[in-house]
Design a protein around this motif. Structure first.
Motif, PDB file in Angstrom:
ATOM      1  N   ASN A  91       0.833  -1.202   0.000  1.00  0.00           N
ATOM      2  CA  ASN A  91       0.000   0.000   0.000  1.00  0.00           C
ATOM      3  C   ASN A  91       0.869   1.254   0.000  1.00  0.00           C
ATOM      4  O   ASN A  91       0.605   2.204  -0.747  1.00  0.00           O
ATOM      5  N   SER A  92       1.901   1.281   0.825  1.00  0.00           N
ATOM      6  CA  SER A  92       2.812   2.427   0.853  1.00  0.00           C
ATOM      7  C   SER A  92       3.587   2.532  -0.463  1.00  0.00           C
ATOM      8  O   SER A  92       3.825   3.638  -0.963  1.00  0.00           O
ATOM      9  N   ALA A  93       3.969   1.408  -1.003  1.00  0.00           N
ATOM     10  CA  ALA A  93       4.691   1.405  -2.279  1.00  0.00           C
ATOM     11  C   ALA A  93       3.827   2.002  -3.383  1.00  0.00           C
ATOM     12  O   ALA A  93       4.288   2.844  -4.163  1.00  0.00           O
ATOM     13  N   ARG A  94       2.577   1.581  -3.456  1.00  0.00           N
ATOM     14  CA  ARG A  94       1.654   2.137  -4.456  1.00  0.00           C
ATOM     15  C   ARG A  94       1.428   3.626  -4.231  1.00  0.00           C
ATOM     16  O   ARG A  94       1.369   4.404  -5.185  1.00  0.00           O
ATOM     17  N   GLN A  95       1.316   4.028  -2.966  1.00  0.00           N
ATOM     18  CA  GLN A  95       1.061   5.443  -2.674  1.00  0.00           C
ATOM     19  C   GLN A  95       2.205   6.329  -3.160  1.00  0.00           C
ATOM     20  O   GLN A  95       1.964   7.443  -3.616  1.00  0.00           O
ATOM     21  N   LEU A  96       3.422   5.832  -3.083  1.00  0.00           N
ATOM     22  CA  LEU A  96       4.553   6.615  -3.581  1.00  0.00           C
ATOM     23  C   LEU A  96       4.399   6.928  -5.065  1.00  0.00           C
ATOM     24  O   LEU A  96       4.656   8.051  -5.501  1.00  0.00           O
ATOM     25  N   MET A  97       3.969   5.941  -5.845  1.00  0.00           N
ATOM     26  CA  MET A  97       3.782   6.177  -7.269  1.00  0.00           C
ATOM     27  C   MET A  97       2.578   7.102  -7.518  1.00  0.00           C
ATOM     28  O   MET A  97       2.616   7.945  -8.402  1.00  0.00           O
ATOM     29  N   ARG A  98       1.553   6.967  -6.709  1.00  0.00           N
ATOM     30  CA  ARG A  98       0.417   7.894  -6.823  1.00  0.00           C
ATOM     31  C   ARG A  98       0.847   9.320  -6.509  1.00  0.00           C
ATOM     32  O   ARG A  98       0.395  10.272  -7.150  1.00  0.00           O
ATOM     33  N   ASP A  99       1.715   9.464  -5.517  1.00  0.00           N
ATOM     34  CA  ASP A  99       2.214  10.793  -5.158  1.00  0.00           C
ATOM     35  C   ASP A  99       3.026  11.406  -6.299  1.00  0.00           C
ATOM     36  O   ASP A  99       2.923  12.607  -6.572  1.00  0.00           O
TER      37      ASP A  99
END
Length: 124
Positions: A91-99
């Motif tokens: 989830n944190s990994a995906r959020q980085l790309m969303r950011d």
């Protein structure tokens, strides 16, 4: 995925002009290079900027800034994303790309970030 842009000629010109102080001469080849590179980094009204020397220099600075900032942003995010993945925190990994996608304007870097997001699985 789109081909990786080749910004070597732009970088060399930018370095000569902005760092070394070589005068910017807007030949047809230089204009073509600046317009092409500006399009690749999603700068609008690049032709208008080339109507003055000050505008051309500002265009060169902004183009270089977008290339450098986008590269640094994506590289930093990928490094942390991989750390999160190794720890199983997808989830944190995906959020980085969303950011990254929330602020990135350079299409090539956006495509790389979106590809990472699309390809991310929840398994090591």
């Amino acid at each position: 995925m789109a081909n990786r842009p080749n910004w070597d000629l732009f970088r060399a010109l930018s370095r000569r002009v902005l760092r070394d102080g070589v005068p910017l001469v807007l030949t047809e080849d230089v204009r073509t290079l600046l317009l092409h590179t500006a399009r690749e980094v999603a700068i609008r009204d690049a032709e208008l900027a080339l109507s003055t020397e000050e505008g051309a220099l500002a265009l060169m600075r902004e183009t270089g800034r977008r290339i450098t900032d986008g590269s640094n942003r994506l590289t930093d995010a990928l490094h942390v994303m991989w750390q999160h993945q190794r720890a199983g925190d997808y989830n944190s990994a995906r959020q980085l790309m969303r950011d990254v996608l929330a602020v990135e304007v350079v299409p090539y870097y956006r495509e790389l970030a979106q590809g990472q997001l699309d390809d991310m699985s929840d398994e090591p």
